[in-house]
Write a protein that holds these residues in place. Structure first.
Motif, PDB file in Angstrom:
ATOM      1  N   SER A   1       1.720  -3.406  -7.984  1.00 22.96           N
ATOM      2  CA  SER A   1       1.881  -2.353  -6.971  1.00 22.96           C
ATOM      3  C   SER A   1       2.662  -1.172  -7.529  1.00 22.96           C
ATOM      4  O   SER A   1       2.669  -0.107  -6.945  1.00 22.96           O
ATOM      5  CB  SER A   1       2.664  -2.912  -5.790  1.00 22.96           C
ATOM      6  N   GLY A   2       3.337  -1.403  -8.653  1.00 16.94           N
ATOM      7  CA  GLY A   2       4.214  -0.360  -9.171  1.00 16.94           C
ATOM      8  C   GLY A   2       5.652  -0.546  -8.727  1.00 16.94           C
ATOM      9  O   GLY A   2       6.525   0.236  -9.082  1.00 16.94           O
TER      10      GLY A   2
ATOM     11  N   THR B   1       3.809   1.511  -1.327  1.00 15.05           N
ATOM     12  CA  THR B   1       4.340   1.624  -2.685  1.00 15.05           C
ATOM     13  C   THR B   1       3.298   2.255  -3.606  1.00 15.05           C
ATOM     14  O   THR B   1       3.609   3.153  -4.388  1.00 15.05           O
ATOM     15  CB  THR B   1       4.746   0.232  -3.205  1.00 15.05           C
ATOM     16  N   ARG B   2       2.071   1.803  -3.466  1.00 14.51           N
ATOM     17  CA  ARG B   2       1.006   2.373  -4.305  1.00 14.51           C
ATOM     18  C   ARG B   2       0.815   3.861  -4.028  1.00 14.51           C
ATOM     19  O   ARG B   2       0.633   4.656  -4.943  1.00 14.51           O
ATOM     20  CB  ARG B   2      -0.315   1.655  -4.024  1.00 14.51           C
TER      21      ARG B   2
ATOM     22  N   LYS C   1       6.422   9.595  -7.609  1.00 14.12           N
ATOM     23  CA  LYS C   1       6.095   8.524  -8.551  1.00 14.12           C
ATOM     24  C   LYS C   1       7.310   8.035  -9.335  1.00 14.12           C
ATOM     25  O   LYS C   1       7.317   6.904  -9.812  1.00 14.12           O
ATOM     26  CB  LYS C   1       4.938   8.936  -9.470  1.00 14.12           C
TER      27      LYS C   1
ATOM     28  N   LYS D   1       3.595   5.768  -5.649  1.00 15.82           N
ATOM     29  CA  LYS D   1       3.500   5.790  -7.114  1.00 15.82           C
ATOM     30  C   LYS D   1       2.360   6.707  -7.599  1.00 15.82           C
ATOM     31  O   LYS D   1       2.321   7.083  -8.757  1.00 15.82           O
ATOM     32  CB  LYS D   1       3.327   4.373  -7.665  1.00 15.82           C
ATOM     33  N   ARG D   2       1.418   7.025  -6.676  1.00 21.07           N
ATOM     34  CA  ARG D   2       0.331   7.947  -7.042  1.00 21.07           C
ATOM     35  C   ARG D   2       0.673   9.400  -6.721  1.00 21.07           C
ATOM     36  O   ARG D   2      -0.053  10.305  -7.103  1.00 21.07           O
ATOM     37  CB  ARG D   2      -0.946   7.574  -6.254  1.00 21.07           C
TER      38      ARG D   2
ATOM     39  N   GLU E   1       0.839  -1.208   0.000  1.00 20.51           N
ATOM     40  CA  GLU E   1       0.000   0.000   0.000  1.00 20.51           C
ATOM     41  C   GLU E   1       0.874   1.259   0.000  1.00 20.51           C
ATOM     42  O   GLU E   1       0.580   2.222  -0.704  1.00 20.51           O
ATOM     43  CB  GLU E   1      -0.931  -0.036   1.222  1.00 20.51           C
TER      44      GLU E   1
END
Ligand code: CA
Length: 230
Positions: free
Chosen positions: A98-99, A66-67, A76, A70-71, A64
């Motif tokens: 998850s990116g 990581t997400r 990012k 990345k957002r 989470e």
């Protein structure tokens, strides 16, 4: 030259300190956080070049975090390597998209981690001019040229990609299916014995200088690249 700054988010103190010790010794500067909250607080003032994020953290999961990064427009571009405890988590990390830029399973060797960090940083910078060196092998990523004990080695494109994967993922056993996934790509349909064919060609190309010994067969499991003896 300033030191590359690495953020490690890991609640297990022993692992966090082991990683910090080896990265510091290898010339990196290290920021440590034991949970997501501390990581977010650190990121308010610090700009690491790469983050190592544990999957299981006490507050929210590493996935989470990581997400979230990345957002976030500020983060990012921050490359992330996930630290996972089990192979199943590997599959989830890649499957859940998850990116994360790469992932590594515990326990890992410091050498393996540093090779992975360098590979991810090189990819994310688009700076492919670097030479990868392991034992007597040298790989020029930009020119896609390989030297063994100083002599040029001619490789086909698949053998080259296989060797690059091995040299950036040393000391770990990969099954044929994992190699297909990581070197050939997840959506390519080829049989697992294709891997054996290309490993054989790669070994043959490296055999004059005896660097073929780095590519070790692990019976019943797959292959491992290591410059250490079996
Ligand atoms: Ca953990």
């Amino acid at each position: 030259m300033t030191e590359t700054k690495v953020l490690i988010v890991e609640d297990e103190q022993a692992i966090r300190e082991m990683v910090a010790f080896h990265l510091t010794r290898a010339g990196y500067s290290v920021l440590q956080a034991e949970d997501c909250r501390t990581a977010r607080a650190l990121l308010a003032d610090e700009r690491p070049e790469i983050a190592l994020i544990d999957w299981m953290l006490p507050d929210i999961s590493g996935l989470e975090l990581t997400r979230m990064l990345k957002r976030d427009k500020d983060f990012k571009e921050l490359p992330v390597i996930m630290l996972t405890a089990r192979a199943e988590e590997h599959d989830k990390v890649s499957g859940l998209d998850s990116g994360a830029d790469d992932y590594i399973t515990k326990p890992f060797s410091p050498r393996e981690l540093i090779a992975r960090i360098k590979a991810v940083l090189r990819r994310s910078a688009g700076n492919d001019g670097e030479l990868l060196a392991m034992g007597i092998l040298q790989l020029d990523v930009l020119g896609q040229r390989v030297k063994s004990a100083g002599d040029a080695v001619r490789l086909g494109p698949t053998e080259y990609r296989l060797l690059e994967f091995f040299m950036t993922h040393p000391d770990r056993v990969y099954s044929r299916a994992q190699l297909l996934d990581r070197v050939w790509g997840a959506n390519v349909y080829v049989e697992e014995r294709t891997v054996d064919v290309h490993v054989r060609r790669l070994r043959k190309a490296l055999s004059d200088s005896h660097a073929d010994k780095y590519i070790q067969t692990v019976r019943g499991s797959g292959y491992r690249f290591s410059i250490k003896d079996k």
